[in-house]
Design an enzyme around this catalytic site. Structure first.
Site, PDB file in Angstrom:
ATOM      1  N   ASN A  11      19.757   9.873  -0.522  1.00 41.80           N
ATOM      2  CA  ASN A  11      20.912  10.352   0.240  1.00 41.80           C
ATOM      3  C   ASN A  11      22.017   9.304   0.115  1.00 41.80           C
ATOM      4  O   ASN A  11      21.939   8.249   0.733  1.00 41.80           O
ATOM      5  CB  ASN A  11      20.516  10.550   1.716  1.00 41.80           C
ATOM      6  CG  ASN A  11      21.714  10.924   2.573  1.00 41.80           C
ATOM      7  OD1 ASN A  11      22.791  11.219   2.055  1.00 41.80           O
ATOM      8  ND2 ASN A  11      21.534  10.901   3.886  1.00 41.80           N
ATOM      9  N   LYS A  13      24.995   9.527   1.150  1.00 46.68           N
ATOM     10  CA  LYS A  13      25.941   9.546   2.276  1.00 46.68           C
ATOM     11  C   LYS A  13      27.378   9.552   1.733  1.00 46.68           C
ATOM     12  O   LYS A  13      27.618  10.140   0.683  1.00 46.68           O
ATOM     13  CB  LYS A  13      25.665   8.378   3.228  1.00 46.68           C
ATOM     14  CG  LYS A  13      24.178   8.319   3.592  1.00 46.68           C
ATOM     15  CD  LYS A  13      23.869   7.389   4.713  1.00 46.68           C
ATOM     16  CE  LYS A  13      22.362   7.427   4.988  1.00 46.68           C
ATOM     17  NZ  LYS A  13      21.977   6.736   6.193  1.00 46.68           N
ATOM     18  N   HIS A  97      20.905  16.020   9.302  1.00 43.05           N
ATOM     19  CA  HIS A  97      20.770  14.560   9.235  1.00 43.05           C
ATOM     20  C   HIS A  97      21.284  13.977  10.550  1.00 43.05           C
ATOM     21  O   HIS A  97      22.219  14.512  11.158  1.00 43.05           O
ATOM     22  CB  HIS A  97      21.574  14.004   8.059  1.00 43.05           C
ATOM     23  CG  HIS A  97      21.285  12.552   7.817  1.00 43.05           C
ATOM     24  ND1 HIS A  97      21.883  11.555   8.558  1.00 43.05           N
ATOM     25  CD2 HIS A  97      20.440  11.933   6.963  1.00 43.05           C
ATOM     26  CE1 HIS A  97      21.412  10.379   8.148  1.00 43.05           C
ATOM     27  NE2 HIS A  97      20.540  10.586   7.176  1.00 43.05           N
ATOM     28  N   GLU A  99      23.145  11.631  11.204  1.00 37.17           N
ATOM     29  CA  GLU A  99      24.589  11.329  11.241  1.00 37.17           C
ATOM     30  C   GLU A  99      25.392  12.599  11.488  1.00 37.17           C
ATOM     31  O   GLU A  99      26.456  12.564  12.118  1.00 37.17           O
ATOM     32  CB  GLU A  99      24.988  10.615   9.937  1.00 37.17           C
ATOM     33  CG  GLU A  99      24.470   9.175   9.945  1.00 37.17           C
ATOM     34  CD  GLU A  99      24.048   8.623   8.597  1.00 37.17           C
ATOM     35  OE1 GLU A  99      24.481   9.142   7.557  1.00 37.17           O
ATOM     36  OE2 GLU A  99      23.246   7.659   8.597  1.00 37.17           O
ATOM     37  N   GLU A 169      13.241  10.695  10.354  1.00 31.98           N
ATOM     38  CA  GLU A 169      14.097   9.514  10.214  1.00 31.98           C
ATOM     39  C   GLU A 169      14.468   8.993  11.603  1.00 31.98           C
ATOM     40  O   GLU A 169      15.412   9.502  12.230  1.00 31.98           O
ATOM     41  CB  GLU A 169      15.384   9.880   9.465  1.00 31.98           C
ATOM     42  CG  GLU A 169      15.169  10.351   8.046  1.00 31.98           C
ATOM     43  CD  GLU A 169      16.425  10.155   7.200  1.00 31.98           C
ATOM     44  OE1 GLU A 169      16.320   9.467   6.185  1.00 31.98           O
ATOM     45  OE2 GLU A 169      17.504  10.648   7.576  1.00 31.98           O
ATOM     46  N   GLY A 175      19.621   2.357   8.138  1.00 36.32           N
ATOM     47  CA  GLY A 175      20.651   1.392   7.776  1.00 36.32           C
ATOM     48  C   GLY A 175      20.589   0.086   8.552  1.00 36.32           C
ATOM     49  O   GLY A 175      21.535  -0.704   8.538  1.00 36.32           O
ATOM     50  N   SER A 215      15.483   2.658   6.264  1.00 35.64           N
ATOM     51  CA  SER A 215      15.302   1.337   5.665  1.00 35.64           C
ATOM     52  C   SER A 215      14.112   1.253   4.705  1.00 35.64           C
ATOM     53  O   SER A 215      13.399   0.243   4.658  1.00 35.64           O
ATOM     54  CB  SER A 215      15.201   0.262   6.765  1.00 35.64           C
ATOM     55  OG  SER A 215      16.403   0.204   7.506  1.00 35.64           O
ATOM     56  N   GLY A 236      18.438   5.926   1.817  1.00 34.22           N
ATOM     57  CA  GLY A 236      19.887   5.751   1.860  1.00 34.22           C
ATOM     58  C   GLY A 236      20.305   4.560   1.012  1.00 34.22           C
ATOM     59  O   GLY A 236      20.376   4.630  -0.220  1.00 34.22           O
ATOM     60  N   GLY A 237      20.539   3.428   1.670  1.00 33.26           N
ATOM     61  CA  GLY A 237      21.084   2.230   1.008  1.00 33.26           C
ATOM     62  C   GLY A 237      20.380   1.839  -0.283  1.00 33.26           C
ATOM     63  O   GLY A 237      21.038   1.535  -1.292  1.00 33.26           O
TER      64      GLY A 237
HETATM   65  P1  13P Z   1      18.715   3.903   4.888  1.00 30.72           P
HETATM   66  O1  13P Z   1      17.665   4.021   3.816  1.00 30.72           O
HETATM   67  O2  13P Z   1      19.974   3.259   4.420  1.00 30.72           O
HETATM   68  O3  13P Z   1      18.158   3.306   6.154  1.00 30.72           O
HETATM   69  O4  13P Z   1      19.146   5.429   5.268  1.00 30.72           O
HETATM   70  C1  13P Z   1      18.183   6.341   5.581  1.00 30.72           C
HETATM   71  C2  13P Z   1      18.803   7.675   5.659  1.00 30.72           C
HETATM   72  O5  13P Z   1      19.527   7.989   6.591  1.00 30.72           O
HETATM   73  C3  13P Z   1      18.536   8.624   4.561  1.00 30.72           C
HETATM   74  O6  13P Z   1      18.931   9.911   4.905  1.00 30.72           O
END
Ligand code: 13P
Length: 260
Positions: A11, A13, A97, A99, A169, A175, A215, A236-237
């Site tokens: 993802n 983002k 999600h 967010e 999640e 993050g 993470s 994510g990251g």
């Molecule tokens: P991170 O891997 O950056 O913590 O993000 C997780 C996420 O929200 C994936 O949808």
């Protein structure tokens, strides 16, 4: 051991322009073993979907959108419809999600409408659920996740649910570098599956991939993959660089990666 499908999803983002997406794929597609047929999915921003369709075609990976609206077309300024995603070859769509839920105030009802719209157009929904730190500390994590799973599925028939993917999640792990312990993640992913069994059947619940997200890194993926109810990760990251995304997949699959 279960033979459930394994999925590793990136993802991105609100990251990566078209140029940055092109640079990612130029590197990504040249890694040996990439697109090894183990459910590699990329969720770029809407604006990079067309580029991904052009670039990812060479390797067997899938892509999807990070969100969509539930209507086919109409006076909904700024929204993107499932038909538009289909045209761009999206096999998946991320729905709910945290967010979207927290920053954009998306409700359980909206999540359900989007799930139904995705099924209508044969796009595979990946529904995200998870609790805040406050909810976890207050002992309300399980209630929240069970409620989110049930609310997303009201009126969705078993044959459609069987095509879905869930991602647990925890919001406090996203993050932050503070990933959930593998036993906590197992407990919550197991709870998602239990709820699916309760709502449908053990057979349906047993075939739905449940992913962990929050993470995830190359160093911690292996411990999650040892858990019986965790079938992969939503990243994510650590998915923004081809090398670290590939290392996660490789460390998750071990010898099965190089064999593919
Ligand atoms: P991170 O891997 O950056 O913590 O993000 C997780 C996420 O929200 C994936 O949808």
């Amino acid at each position: 051991m279960t033979m459930r499908e394994k999925i590793f999803a990136a993802n991105w983002k609100m990251h990566k322009t078209v140029a940055e997406t092109e640079a990612f794929f130029q590197e990504f597609v040249n890694y040996p073993g990439v697109g090894c047929g183990h459910g590699v999915v990329v969720f770029p921003p809407f604006t990079a979907l067309a580029a991904v369709r052009g670039l990812a075609g060479a390797v067997p990976i899938s892509w999807g959108a990070q969100n969509m609206y539930s209507k086919d077309s109409g006076a909904f300024t700024g929204e993107i419809s499932p038909l538009m995603l289909k045209e761009l070859g999206c096999a998946y769509v991320l729905i709910g999600h945290s967010e979207r839920r927290e920053v954009f105030r998306e409700t359980d009802d909206e999540v359900r409408e989007k799930v139904k719209a995705a099924h209508k157009h044969a796009i595979r929904p990946m529904v995200c659920v998870g609790e805040t730190l406050e909810e976890r500390k207050g002992g309300r994590a399980s209630d929240k996740v069970v409620r989110q799973v049930s609310a997303a599925l009201q009126g969705v028939p078993a044959e459609q649910v069987a095509r879905m993917v869930f991602a647990y999640e925890p919001i406090w792990a996203i993050g932050t570098g503070l990933n959930a312990s593998s036993s906590d993640a197992q407990e919550m992913c197991g709870l998602v599956r239990k709820q699916l069994a309760q709502l449908y059947s053990a057979e349906v619940a047993g075939c739905i991939p449940v992913l962990y997200g929050g993470s995830v890194k190359p160093e911690n993926i292996a411990e999650y993959m040892l858990q019986s109810d965790i079938d992969g990760a939503l990243i994510g990251g650590a998915s923004l660089q081809p090398a670290s995304f590939l290392s996660i997949i490789k460390n998750a699959l071990g010898s099965r990666f190089s064999a593919s």
